[in-house]
Design an enzyme around this catalytic site. Structure first.
Site, PDB file in Angstrom:
ATOM      1  NE  ARG A  48     -14.531 -27.018  20.048  1.00  0.00           N
ATOM      2  CZ  ARG A  48     -14.565 -27.454  18.829  1.00  0.00           C
ATOM      3  NH1 ARG A  48     -14.009 -26.740  17.845  1.00  0.00           N
ATOM      4  NH2 ARG A  48     -15.134 -28.590  18.495  1.00  0.00           N
ATOM      5  N   GLY A  49     -11.787 -29.292  20.713  1.00  0.00           N
ATOM      6  CA  GLY A  49     -11.636 -30.242  19.610  1.00  0.00           C
ATOM      7  C   GLY A  49     -10.411 -31.094  19.913  1.00  0.00           C
ATOM      8  CG  ASP A 242     -13.873 -35.644  21.619  1.00  0.00           C
ATOM      9  OD1 ASP A 242     -14.984 -35.648  21.066  1.00  0.00           O
ATOM     10  OD2 ASP A 242     -13.170 -34.623  21.705  1.00  0.00           O
TER      11      ASP A 242
HETATM   12  O1  MRU Z   1     -16.083 -30.174  23.746  1.00  0.00           O
HETATM   13  P1  MRU Z   1     -15.385 -30.047  22.432  1.00  0.00           P
HETATM   14  O2  MRU Z   1     -15.878 -28.903  21.623  1.00  0.00           O
HETATM   15  O3  MRU Z   1     -13.881 -30.067  22.589  1.00  0.00           O
HETATM   16  O4  MRU Z   1     -15.791 -31.370  21.666  1.00  0.00           O
HETATM   17  C1  MRU Z   1     -15.268 -31.605  20.395  1.00  0.00           C
HETATM   18  C2  MRU Z   1     -15.848 -32.786  19.742  1.00  0.00           C
HETATM   19  O5  MRU Z   1     -16.587 -33.538  20.328  1.00  0.00           O
HETATM   20  C3  MRU Z   1     -15.395 -33.084  18.358  1.00  0.00           C
HETATM   21  O6  MRU Z   1     -16.401 -33.729  17.661  1.00  0.00           O
HETATM   22  C4  MRU Z   1     -14.169 -33.992  18.419  1.00  0.00           C
HETATM   23  O7  MRU Z   1     -13.164 -33.401  19.193  1.00  0.00           O
HETATM   24  C5  MRU Z   1     -13.624 -34.302  17.094  1.00  0.00           C
HETATM   25  S1  MRU Z   1     -12.911 -32.875  16.396  1.00  0.00           S
HETATM   26  C6  MRU Z   1     -11.928 -33.160  15.177  1.00  0.00           C
END
Ligand code: MRU
Length: 354
Positions: A48-49, A242
């Site tokens: 994720r991220g 995101d």
């Molecule tokens: O649901 P996730 O864990 O994928 O959400 C990730 C985030 O919201 C992060 O803050 C975002 O992707 C930036 S990561 C470099």
């Protein structure tokens, strides 16, 4: 300084992902041998991220190309149809982070602009492109970290939310990359990490990465942040993103908007750290960003333990939108974007099409 773990790696035709669902309790790799495994890994948050899922999806395209190599040999048109289908499946795995669609588009346009005479050559070209997305992401993160470090005052206490480290990217990290840069440049920083309900990316992943990097830090429950901000205990908030709209609205992990409103109220600098690939120039403002809604069990059964009554109705959006008026700046690899965001983001768009 670099991490001792690898977030994602493509080896001998298999994509290896550190299984983020199990961290920090277990360090296990999740192996993807076809693009359907990759789709599952993104949807179920093995990985994720925003930047990490983009790079992962790129390797999903390589796996699809390998799977349909025979089709390529018999009909390039039929192969292109299969490649598109695989990309559509991968893109549907998570709707909010734009890096996913961005990486898939880049893979397809590489394929479309290269004339390959054999399947082996075509797979090689796509493999190289996925490797480039991965290594460029790490280089971009390092560049953002250096730029971002300039706004971190010595002895700063920094608040962060969700996980934006090596785990959320191909390596190093965005906001957590800036934090690491500040720490390694001996600025004597201290970090508060929000636990980040309901998936606990802050508790499970950021706290783990902060401890690995030996950065002085404390984990807090999300509700503590308001008290710390009001009491003047936070000098700076650094978090990721995101999807950034053309007007500078930032979509990020649920809870970001609440933090931004508090920072606005109490005059605390609030920065989002994102690669340019996270900017969606086609979306005018944050209201148009699709917000993923995830399953109720994330809220009712955190870690598999029931904390809510059977049958309760749940609203569980995974992201929210911070209006650009709440942001001090957006840190990117091409510099820090300050207000007026719309004009400055447009300048970046124009520099890319030139
Ligand atoms: O649901 P996730 O864990 O994928 O959400 C990730 C985030 O919201 C992060 O803050 C975002 O992707 C930036 S990561 C470099």
């Amino acid at each position: 300084m670099d991490e001792t773990f690898i977030t994602l790696e493509f080896r001998k035709g298999i994509l290896h992902l550190i299984d983020q669902r199990l961290l920090p309790v277990k360090e296990e790799m999740f192996l993807c041998s076809d693009y359907r495994d990759v789709e599952f890994a993104i949807r179920d948050m093995v990985v994720r991220g925003a930047p990490a899922i983009g790079a992962t999806a790129a390797y999903g395209v390589v796996l699809a190309a390998m799977e349909y190599a025979d089709v390529f040999d018999s009909s390039k048109e039929a192969f292109r149809v299969e490649l598109q289908k695989a990309c559509d499946v991968l893109e549907a795995s998570r709707p909010t982070a734009v890096n996913l669609a961005w990486a898939l588009r880049r893979m397809l346009s590489k394929y479309d602009s290269t004339s390959c005479s054999s399947a082996a050559q075509m797979i090689g070209v796509l493999h190289q492109e996925a490797d480039a997305i991965r290594s460029e992401d790490i280089a971009t993160n390092k560049a953002m970290s250096k730029i971002g470090n300039e706004i971190v005052p010595p002895n700063a206490t920094i608040l962060t939310h969700c996980n934006t480290g090596a785990l959320a990217t191909a390596g190093w990290g965005t906001a957590l990359g800036v934090i690491k840069e500040a720490h390694y440049s001996k600025k004597n920083i201290f970090v508060y990490a929000d636990e980040t309900r309901p998936r606990f990316q802050g508790a499970r992943l950021t706290a783990w990465e902060l401890m690995q990097a030996k950065i002085p830090s404390k984990l807090i429950s999300d509700s503590v942040a308001a008290t710390l901000i009001r009491d003047g205990c936070i000098d700076l908030v650094l978090l990721g993103g995101d999807r950034v709209a053309a007007n500078g609205d930032v979509c990020n992990k649920i809870g970001t908007f609440m933090l931004s409103a508090l920072c606005k109220l109490y005059g605390v600098p609030f920065y989002s750290v994102v690669p340019v690939s996270t900017i969606d120039f086609s979306i005018a403002s944050g209201v148009d960003i699709p917000i993923e809604e995830r399953e109720a069990t994330e809220v009712t059964h955190p870690g598999g333990v029931q904390v809510a009554p059977d049958g309760v109705e749940v609203f569980n959006p995974a992201f929210d939108v911070t209006p650009h008026q709440h942001l001090t700046g957006i840190i990117t690899e091409v510099g820090i974007i300050y207000p007026p965001f719309k004009e400055h983001i447009e300048q970046i768009r124009l520099s890319l099409v030139r």
